[in-house]
Design a protein around this motif. Structure first.
Motif, short mmCIF file in Angstrom:
data_model
loop_
_atom_site.label_atom_id
_atom_site.label_comp_id
_atom_site.label_asym_id
_atom_site.label_seq_id
_atom_site.Cartn_x
_atom_site.Cartn_y
_atom_site.Cartn_z
N ALA A 216 0.47 -1.07 0.22
CA ALA A 216 0.04 0.18 0.05
C ALA A 216 0.93 1.16 -0.01
O ALA A 216 0.58 2.01 -0.36
CB ALA A 216 -0.56 -0.10 1.27
N LEU A 217 1.92 1.14 0.94
CA LEU A 217 2.87 2.38 0.82
C LEU A 217 3.75 2.99 -0.29
O LEU A 217 3.53 3.91 -1.15
CB LEU A 217 3.97 2.07 1.62
CG LEU A 217 4.83 3.66 2.21
CD1 LEU A 217 4.16 4.16 2.54
CD2 LEU A 217 5.98 2.75 3.39
N SER A 218 3.97 2.03 -1.39
CA SER A 218 4.55 1.97 -2.75
C SER A 218 3.51 2.65 -3.49
O SER A 218 4.03 3.09 -4.16
CB SER A 218 5.00 0.46 -2.86
OG SER A 218 5.93 -0.11 -2.32
N TYR A 219 2.35 2.00 -3.90
CA TYR A 219 1.12 2.31 -4.09
C TYR A 219 1.04 3.53 -3.70
O TYR A 219 0.46 4.74 -5.11
CB TYR A 219 0.52 1.78 -4.51
CG TYR A 219 0.23 0.39 -5.46
CD1 TYR A 219 -0.37 1.01 -6.78
CD2 TYR A 219 0.32 -0.48 -5.52
CE1 TYR A 219 0.06 -0.22 -8.08
CE2 TYR A 219 0.43 -1.92 -6.68
CZ TYR A 219 0.60 -1.25 -7.72
OH TYR A 219 0.52 -2.48 -7.89
N GLY A 220 1.37 4.43 -2.97
CA GLY A 220 0.82 5.61 -2.42
C GLY A 220 1.59 6.70 -2.78
O GLY A 220 1.53 7.49 -3.65
#
Length: 319
Positions: A216-220
């Protein structure tokens, strides 16, 4: 009398399948057979495509081949007991075989989570740092990451799986699924299983849940970078490189979250709900992942067309 019902080791477990639908088990197996057929043939096709296409010998597609191997392993892990129950009406499984099956199922699940995490980092670097991609994402680093992915789950699972054989169990080991899962076998033990419960919970939190948070952090960061691009066309083109992976993430983590919630908070839910969620979690991702990548990834589509011999088809019409 209580002691007489407790055995320190039961050599056999009994898998239930779909209670109450025994007369229709042959028919029930038909959709499962089709899912196995799509999962096994689709992932084998992806592996052959990547192996035989030199232009696909890149870190991104090596990671895709690792995902296909994981899905293949997950499908094969459940196949023996599913065939035994629905085709030969054989519900028994030796405890040692049950341990091996649960070890394989959970190991491949943890592997798939880790593969999706590494793939998300690959997409993050490709979009957020495109000029440094070839320097950061190298074949050697992908191989090292693949080795860590393969070893992480099995090494962490060995203690809790081996401990199961030393526990005393109350009465016959009757399991509600068509395959062995650790969280179900451990509930049948007649002793304090706090260590296994806490270890298993910690394992899920620090592997699968942590993987999901990092994805999720990567996609943020990816969305932040894409939003900063000059034109809408560039934004769409950049995000389209992530759609296959994002679909694979949703296909894997949504059923897993649903199954976890059912196990934790749905103790009074009908057995059919538990069976449905477990089957969706184990059978849908291996079936859909090759379909998703075949449809969404242009290079895979073109390679499949060439591999199957349809050379006269205009590949641009597929793009």
């Amino acid at each position: 009398m209580v002691l007489s019902n407790i055995t320190h080791f039961s050599p056999m477990c009994y898998l239930s399948g779909f209670p109450g639908l025994e007369a229709f088990e042959h028919w029930i197996f038909i959709p499962f057979f089709l899912m196995y057929l799509v999962a096994i043939s689709g992932n084998c096709l992806i592996l052959m495509i990547i192996k035989t296409s030199p232009r696909l010998h890149t870190p991104m597609y090596y990671l895709l081949s690792l995902l296909a191997l994981t899905d293949l392993g997950l499908s094969v892990s459940t196949l023996p007991t599913m065939v035994g129950i629905f085709w030969f009406n054989y519900h028994g499984i030796y405890f040692g075989a049950c341990q091996i099956q649960m070890f394989c199922i959970h190991s491949f699940s943890f592997m798939e989570s880790a593969v999706l995490l590494v793939m998300s980092f690959d997409r993050f670097v490709a979009i957020c740092h495109p000029l440094r991609y070839s320097a950061i994402i190298t074949v050697e680093r992908v191989m090292r990451a693949g080795l860590c992915v393969i070893l992480r789950g099995p090494v962490a699972l060995i203690p809790i799986v081996l401990l199961l054989k030393d526990f005393p169990y109350c009465g016959p080991l009757i399991l509600s699924h068509s395959f062995c899962l650790h969280q179900e076998v451990i509930h049948l033990a007649c002793v304090d299983t706090t260590f296994n419960n806490l270890y298993g919970l910690s394992l899920v939190v620090f592997t699968v849940m942590l993987d999901l948070v990092l994805i999720a952090l990567s996609y943020g960061f990816i969305l932040y970078t894409v939003a900063g691009l000059a034109s809408q066309e560039e934004q769409i083109r950049a995000f389209q490189t992530c759609t296959s992976h994002l679909c694979a993430v949703l296909v894997f983590f949504v059923p897993m979250t649903g199954l976890s919630l059912v196990h934790r908070f749905g103790k009074h839910a009908p057995p059919a709900v538990h069976l449905l969620m477990a089957n969706i979690y184990l059978f849908v991702p291996p079936m859909l992942n090759p379909v998703i990548y075949s449809i969404k990834t242009k290079e895979i589509r073109r390679a499949i067309i060439r591999f199957l011999g349809f050379r006269k088809v205009n590949s641009e019409s597929w793009g």
